[in-house]
Scaffold this motif. Structure first.
Motif, short mmCIF file in Angstrom:
data_model
loop_
_atom_site.label_atom_id
_atom_site.label_comp_id
_atom_site.label_asym_id
_atom_site.label_seq_id
_atom_site.Cartn_x
_atom_site.Cartn_y
_atom_site.Cartn_z
N LEU A 116 2.95 49.45 29.65
CA LEU A 116 2.20 48.21 29.44
C LEU A 116 0.69 48.44 29.43
O LEU A 116 -0.08 47.48 29.30
N GLN A 117 0.26 49.69 29.59
CA GLN A 117 -1.15 50.07 29.52
C GLN A 117 -2.00 49.26 30.51
O GLN A 117 -2.98 48.61 30.13
N LEU A 118 -1.64 49.34 31.78
CA LEU A 118 -2.33 48.60 32.82
C LEU A 118 -3.38 49.47 33.49
O LEU A 118 -3.19 50.66 33.69
N SER A 119 -4.50 48.84 33.86
CA SER A 119 -5.52 49.51 34.68
C SER A 119 -5.04 49.54 36.12
O SER A 119 -4.06 48.86 36.48
N PRO A 120 -5.70 50.32 37.01
CA PRO A 120 -5.31 50.30 38.42
C PRO A 120 -5.32 48.90 39.02
O PRO A 120 -4.43 48.54 39.79
N ALA A 121 -6.34 48.08 38.68
CA ALA A 121 -6.39 46.71 39.19
C ALA A 121 -5.24 45.88 38.62
O ALA A 121 -4.62 45.07 39.33
N GLY A 122 -4.96 46.06 37.33
CA GLY A 122 -3.85 45.33 36.72
C GLY A 122 -2.52 45.71 37.34
O GLY A 122 -1.64 44.86 37.54
N LEU A 123 -2.37 46.99 37.67
CA LEU A 123 -1.15 47.45 38.32
C LEU A 123 -1.00 46.82 39.70
O LEU A 123 0.09 46.42 40.10
N ALA A 124 -2.11 46.74 40.43
CA ALA A 124 -2.07 46.08 41.74
C ALA A 124 -1.69 44.62 41.61
O ALA A 124 -0.94 44.07 42.42
N TRP A 125 -2.19 43.95 40.56
CA TRP A 125 -1.86 42.53 40.38
C TRP A 125 -0.41 42.32 39.96
O TRP A 125 0.15 41.25 40.21
N ALA A 126 0.21 43.30 39.34
CA ALA A 126 1.64 43.18 39.04
C ALA A 126 2.44 43.02 40.32
O ALA A 126 3.51 42.40 40.33
N GLN A 127 1.95 43.61 41.41
CA GLN A 127 2.55 43.43 42.72
C GLN A 127 1.97 42.21 43.43
O GLN A 127 2.68 41.37 43.98
N ASN A 128 0.64 42.08 43.41
CA ASN A 128 -0.01 41.03 44.19
C ASN A 128 0.27 39.63 43.66
O ASN A 128 0.25 38.66 44.42
N ALA A 129 0.52 39.49 42.35
CA ALA A 129 0.83 38.17 41.80
C ALA A 129 2.07 37.59 42.46
O ALA A 129 2.14 36.38 42.74
N TYR A 130 3.03 38.46 42.76
CA TYR A 130 4.26 38.01 43.42
C TYR A 130 4.00 37.65 44.87
O TYR A 130 4.29 36.54 45.32
N THR A 131 3.42 38.58 45.62
CA THR A 131 3.24 38.34 47.05
C THR A 131 2.21 37.26 47.32
O THR A 131 2.33 36.52 48.30
N LEU A 132 1.19 37.15 46.48
CA LEU A 132 0.16 36.13 46.69
C LEU A 132 0.71 34.72 46.51
O LEU A 132 0.53 33.85 47.37
N VAL A 133 1.37 34.48 45.38
CA VAL A 133 1.95 33.15 45.14
C VAL A 133 3.06 32.87 46.15
O VAL A 133 3.17 31.75 46.68
N PHE A 134 3.86 33.88 46.43
CA PHE A 134 4.90 33.77 47.45
C PHE A 134 4.29 33.29 48.77
O PHE A 134 4.71 32.28 49.35
N GLY A 135 3.28 34.00 49.25
CA GLY A 135 2.67 33.63 50.52
C GLY A 135 1.91 32.32 50.47
O GLY A 135 1.97 31.52 51.40
N GLY A 136 1.19 32.08 49.38
CA GLY A 136 0.39 30.88 49.29
C GLY A 136 1.19 29.59 49.24
O GLY A 136 0.73 28.55 49.72
N LEU A 137 2.38 29.63 48.65
CA LEU A 137 3.19 28.43 48.50
C LEU A 137 4.30 28.30 49.54
O LEU A 137 5.06 27.34 49.52
N LEU A 138 4.41 29.26 50.44
CA LEU A 138 5.49 29.23 51.43
C LEU A 138 5.46 27.98 52.29
O LEU A 138 6.50 27.38 52.59
N LEU A 139 4.28 27.58 52.72
CA LEU A 139 4.17 26.42 53.59
C LEU A 139 4.62 25.15 52.87
O LEU A 139 5.32 24.31 53.43
N LEU A 140 4.24 25.04 51.59
CA LEU A 140 4.70 23.90 50.79
C LEU A 140 6.20 23.98 50.56
O LEU A 140 6.90 22.96 50.59
N GLY A 141 6.72 25.20 50.35
CA GLY A 141 8.16 25.36 50.16
C GLY A 141 8.94 24.93 51.39
O GLY A 141 9.99 24.28 51.28
N ALA A 142 8.43 25.28 52.57
CA ALA A 142 9.09 24.88 53.80
C ALA A 142 9.09 23.35 53.95
O ALA A 142 10.11 22.75 54.32
N ARG A 143 7.97 22.74 53.66
CA ARG A 143 7.86 21.28 53.75
C ARG A 143 8.76 20.59 52.73
O ARG A 143 9.39 19.57 53.02
N THR A 144 8.86 21.17 51.54
CA THR A 144 9.73 20.60 50.50
C THR A 144 11.18 20.58 50.96
O THR A 144 11.90 19.60 50.73
N GLY A 145 11.63 21.65 51.60
CA GLY A 145 13.00 21.68 52.10
C GLY A 145 13.25 20.60 53.13
O GLY A 145 14.32 19.98 53.15
#
Length: 471
Positions: free
Chosen positions: A50-79
């Motif tokens: 996919l021709q990713l830079s080091p920062a882009g490669l980090a975001w391929a991981q961080n996009a998951y964990t960041l959104v996961f962590g950021g929305l967890l509290l709302l997810g808990a409240r939604t349940g």
């Protein structure tokens, strides 16, 4: 876990089997934790394809964990508000669809966006699953065993993800590691609709300001840290995101203090045990996810291993971790969970210091196996008791929020760990020095976690035991 036993039903639900509930919760949670690390062994392939830079490669991981962590509290409240079975099922659908999109990614922007969508699904499933677990098992030995299994799943999912991801990347493609989530999510969805108890939605409303502020604040903060490694710490694209992130997180705290129905009640932090466990988990999870991130690259770039060999390289840690985790329920009853957390983190710290001595000339058996054994033993002792401490003493009405806090600490720690240690290692001149710098930074994070446990968690559990004995 395999035997089925009927438990009292919630209002509005039918009698249910706790064994099947535990199986659904653990398998679903294993699937989403697996995706924290299954990508690691395929990173070189993803970067090249996919021709990713080091920062882009980090975001391929961080996009998951960041959104996961950021929305967890709302997810808990939604349940809590819409019913946990219903919300859990929706989360499985979102996660399954997003996994399919990751597997078909044609470029870097696509995979980052799809990983973020995966994070949304995970943010719904994770806190709801832990809340289902705590409400299905009565306080005492049963809940201790269940939460220990849940915590162990977090550690095993991360380490086994490396093995599974490595095997699939070598034999098929890095994409196959995400395609396998689709049938698993489908099966878990069908079982959830059949076996999970239906709970009545609670009255209340969503704290959308809090959810938006927590996600935006952490996103800006992590973005700034990643840019610091790429551009330098004096660059405006480093400074301003960090400043904005800190300000928005402060706004989030103010909002939670004033909100009638906050997604993260600040009273959760009144307990030194829960607060200390959250901080220790953030530092611990951040160190270990970053360890996987850097070590898989070291195995492939320095040792010249295939993705499969890189994944199998973690087996000493995985086997020891599983064996030690089987002893945790018994040890917890005898000596308490906090001493296990302290001892476990101490072992992980020793393993991290040891492996930081690695060089390109040191063979795997001599320089890596020993540290991996210590890391596995430490993780096996730590994960379960740390999960129990994170929800200890929470009021029934705060069960969802406490579960969300545990998972938030884990996922935000994972995001910050990769971001911070990527920045720490950015100035290294060789691949080996880059990994060693990251290990040393991780050792510092673990040392802070040990201090937090000694100062906050252990004394709080000692006081709680004394109070129980006197009552």
């Amino acid at each position: 876990m395999t035997s089925l036993r009927t438990a009292p039903a919630d209002a509005g639900s039918t009698p249910r089997h706790t064994g099947m509930i535990l199986a659904i919760v653990l398998v679903s949670y294993f699937m989403i934790v697996l995706d924290n690390s299954i990508i690691f062994t395929g990173l070189p392939q993803i970067r090249a394809e996919l021709q990713l830079s080091p920062a882009g490669l980090a975001w391929a991981q961080n996009a998951y964990t960041l959104v996961f962590g950021g929305l967890l509290l709302l997810g808990a409240r939604t349940g809590d508000l819409l019913g946990r079975r219903r919300v859990f099922s929706v989360g499985l659908v979102v996660f399954g669809v997003a996994s399919l999109l990751v597997g078909t990614a044609p470029n870097g922007a696509w995979i980052i966006a799809a990983r973020a969508l995966q994070g949304i699904g995970a943010a719904i499933v994770a806190p709801t699953s832990l809340a289902l677990l705590t409400s299905s098992f009565p306080a005492g030995p049963e809940r201790t065993r269940a939460t220990a299994a849940y915590g162990t799943t977090a550690g095993l999912g991360a380490s086994l993800g490396l093995v599974v991801g490595g095997a699939l990347a070598s034999w098929v493609s890095w994409r196959a590691g995400f395609f396998i989530n689709v049938p698993i999510a489908l099966v878990m969805l069908l079982l959830a609709l059949r076996y999970l108890p239906a709970t009545r939605p609670a009255s209340g409303r969503f704290d959308l300001v809090g959810a938006f502020a927590s996600t935006l604040g952490m996103g800006a903060f992590v973005y700034g840290i990643i840019q610091g490694g790429e551009r330098g710490w004096g660059d405006p694209l480093t400074i301003w995101p960090i400043v904005v992130g800190v300000l928005v997180i402060a706004l989030f705290v103010v909002d939670q203090r004033r909100a009638a129905q906050p997604i993260m009640p600040l009273r959760l932090f009144a307990s030194a045990e829960r607060s200390g466990a959250a901080v220790a988990r953030l530092l611990f999870a951040g160190t270990m996810i970053a360890f996987f991130f850097f070590t898989t690259q070291f195995f492939q770039e320095v040792y010249g291993w295939t993705p499969l060999q890189a994944g199998l390289g973690f087996l000493p840690m995985t086997v020891v971790q599983f064996a030690v985790s089987l002893l945790v329920p018994t040890l917890s009853r005898r000596i308490g969970g906090a001493p296990l957390i302290g001892a476990g983190l101490g072992l992980v710290l020793a393993g991290m210091i040891w492996i930081s001595l690695i060089s390109a000339d040191v063979p795997f058996v001599v320089g890596v196996v020993g540290p991996l054994v210590l890391l596995g033993a430490g993780q096996g002792l730590t994960f379960g008791p740390l999960t129990s401490a994170g929800v200890a003493g929470a009021l029934p009405e705060d069960a969802g929020a406490a579960s969300g806090l545990v998972n938030t600490a884990h996922q935000l720690g994972s995001t910050l760990g990769v971001a911070v240690l990527t920045a720490v290692a950015a100035g290294a001149s060789t691949p080996t020095q880059r990994v060693v710098d990251a290990y040393r930074g991780g050792a510092v994070m673990l040392a802070v976690a040990v201090v937090v446990v000694l100062v906050a968690v252990i004394p709080a559990q000692i006081r709680a035991r004394r109070a129980t004995a006197e009552s």
